[in-house]
Design a protein around this motif. Structure first.
Motif, PDB file in Angstrom:
ATOM      1  N   LEU A   1       0.825  -1.211   0.000  1.00 49.91           N
ATOM      2  CA  LEU A   1       0.000   0.000   0.000  1.00 49.91           C
ATOM      3  C   LEU A   1       0.861   1.265   0.000  1.00 49.91           C
ATOM      4  CD1 LEU A   1      -2.766  -1.038   2.573  1.00 49.91           C
ATOM      5  CD2 LEU A   1      -2.949  -0.983   0.085  1.00 49.91           C
TER       6      LEU A   1
ATOM      7  N   TYR B   1       1.168   3.972  -3.062  1.00 42.69           N
ATOM      8  CA  TYR B   1       0.807   5.365  -2.818  1.00 42.69           C
ATOM      9  C   TYR B   1       1.896   6.322  -3.317  1.00 42.69           C
ATOM     10  CZ  TYR B   1      -0.236   9.706  -0.362  1.00 42.69           C
ATOM     11  OH  TYR B   1      -0.489  11.025  -0.075  1.00 42.69           O
TER      12      TYR B   1
ATOM     13  N   LYS C   1      -1.789   5.597  -5.758  1.00 42.52           N
ATOM     14  CA  LYS C   1      -2.969   4.768  -5.517  1.00 42.52           C
ATOM     15  C   LYS C   1      -3.340   4.805  -4.037  1.00 42.52           C
ATOM     16  CE  LYS C   1      -2.131   1.435  -9.248  1.00 42.52           C
ATOM     17  NZ  LYS C   1      -1.907   0.003  -9.568  1.00 42.52           N
ATOM     18  N   THR C   2      -4.624   4.880  -3.782  1.00 42.87           N
ATOM     19  CA  THR C   2      -5.119   4.870  -2.420  1.00 42.87           C
ATOM     20  C   THR C   2      -6.252   3.856  -2.296  1.00 42.87           C
ATOM     21  OG1 THR C   2      -6.684   6.661  -2.916  1.00 42.87           O
ATOM     22  CG2 THR C   2      -4.519   7.292  -2.056  1.00 42.87           C
TER      23      THR C   2
ATOM     24  N   SER D   1      -9.914   2.938   0.093  1.00 41.78           N
ATOM     25  CA  SER D   1     -10.917   3.577   0.930  1.00 41.78           C
ATOM     26  C   SER D   1     -10.660   3.236   2.399  1.00 41.78           C
ATOM     27  CB  SER D   1     -12.314   3.114   0.519  1.00 41.78           C
ATOM     28  OG  SER D   1     -12.483   1.727   0.802  1.00 41.78           O
ATOM     29  N   SER D   2     -11.216   4.032   3.258  1.00 39.40           N
ATOM     30  CA  SER D   2     -11.019   3.811   4.700  1.00 39.40           C
ATOM     31  C   SER D   2     -11.621   2.485   5.137  1.00 39.40           C
ATOM     32  CB  SER D   2     -11.652   4.958   5.484  1.00 39.40           C
ATOM     33  OG  SER D   2     -13.027   5.094   5.165  1.00 39.40           O
TER      34      SER D   2
ATOM     35  N   LEU E   1      -9.267  -0.275   4.088  1.00 41.09           N
ATOM     36  CA  LEU E   1      -8.113  -0.228   4.978  1.00 41.09           C
ATOM     37  C   LEU E   1      -8.442  -0.832   6.339  1.00 41.09           C
ATOM     38  CD1 LEU E   1      -5.180   0.741   5.204  1.00 41.09           C
ATOM     39  CD2 LEU E   1      -6.049   2.926   6.032  1.00 41.09           C
TER      40      LEU E   1
END
Length: 315
Positions: free
Chosen positions: A87, A91, A96-97, A99-100, A103
């Motif tokens: 991750l 990033y 790239k991310t 969503s909460s 995660l």
């Protein structure tokens, strides 16, 4: 592989890995040359090919060195660190991310697997270095496994075939450097050891291709989630078939597995929703790009309406 090492004391990691990559290369060379499964011969650029292959070999080597230098508990922690590192690399390298909620599901998954697998933790300086190199090389290799397939339009078969020969050459260097004494190894008289090694080669071909395909179709993070699901399945199977009494450690393991399974289901649901939303968005974009029916086709042969249409355009 574990049976070969324990039963016949064939503990030569580079040698066995070299056999696996040679078998993979030979099998996929035949498949691509014959055009089976719709495959064709296609390679990565030479420098990219060797860099990707070297990273893959480094992942295998440092993971094994980490296991030898550290306790089993710390090795399990090392494996858990791959997802966060993937991750972070995604990033900073590609922006790239996640969503909460995704995660949070991953954090819950790692906590569950950690509870189920991590027992004794013993850390050494050399082992820590090996662990850091193992996690970094594994995360980067899996990212490249996915990105290179998309960037150069390679199928999983083509990608695996492309890196297999460089990986075999690199592991051969490892054999010459670290495992020269393999030549003095005495094989079992009934050749059962050789047959078992051959079986591991065929299994390695399947693992190499399917892992490449899974990462290419999904992501390195999803691949790691599947790997942790396998760990939970092994723990559960061991409890069902081999556990004669229940103790505190057994309860701890099963509690961790339950937490991990809930997290996996949640992660799978979230990724399915994201995929459905992305598919719907793509369909809307395609529909928006389709040209509408031109107004001229309605009124081009109707003089009375043509003037009105022109007047509308002037307004």
């Amino acid at each position: 592989t574990q049976s070969v090492a324990c039963r016949y004391e064939f503990t030569f990691v580079f040698t066995l890995t070299f056999c696996h990559f040679v078998a993979t290369s030979m099998c996929l060379e035949l498949i691509t040359r014959m055009g089976w499964f719709g495959a064709s011969v296609k390679y990565l650029p030479l420098d990219t090919n060797f860099l990707t292959a070297a990273t893959g070999v480094a992942s295998i080597a440092f993971m094994n060195f980490s296991l030898r230098a550290n306790s089993v508990g710390f090795y399990q922690i090392t494996k858990l660190c791959v997802i966060p590192v993937v991750l972070v690399i995604d990033y900073f390298s590609a922006g790239k991310t996640v969503s909460s909620r995704v995660l949070l599901s991953l954090l819950l998954l790692l906590a569950g697997v950690g509870i189920a697998t991590v027992t004794d933790v013993e850390l050494k300086t050399v082992g820590l270095v090996f662990a850091v190199l193992a996690v970094g090389s594994t995360a980067q290799f899996q990212i490249w496994q996915g990105s290179m397939q998309k960037q150069y339009a390679l199928s999983p078969l083509q990608m695996t075939h492309s890196v297999a020969v460089p990986q075999a050459l690199i592991t051969l260097v490892g054999v010459i450097t670290f495992e020269r004494h393999v030549a003095s190894h005495t094989f079992s008289p009934d050749l059962a050891e050789c047959w078992l090694i051959l079986v591991t080669c065929f299994m390695a071909i399947g693992v190499n291709v399917t892992s490449m395909g899974l990462i290419g179709k999904t992501s390195p993070v999803t691949f790691q989630v599947v790997g942790h699901a396998k760990t939970c399945l092994i723990i559960t199977s061991g409890f069902l078939f081999f556990t004669s009494e229940i103790n505190v450690q057994t309860v701890k393991n099963l509690a961790g597995v339950c937490i991990a399974v809930v997290a996996m289901i949640w992660y799978g649901q979230l990724k399915s929703q994201e995929a459905a939303k992305a598919s719907l968005s793509k369909a809307d974009d395609l529909k928006a790009r389709q040209p509408g029916r031109p107004l001229e086709t309605v009124s081009v042969n109707e003089p009375g309406k043509q003037g009105g249409h022109d007047a509308g355009e002037r307004r």
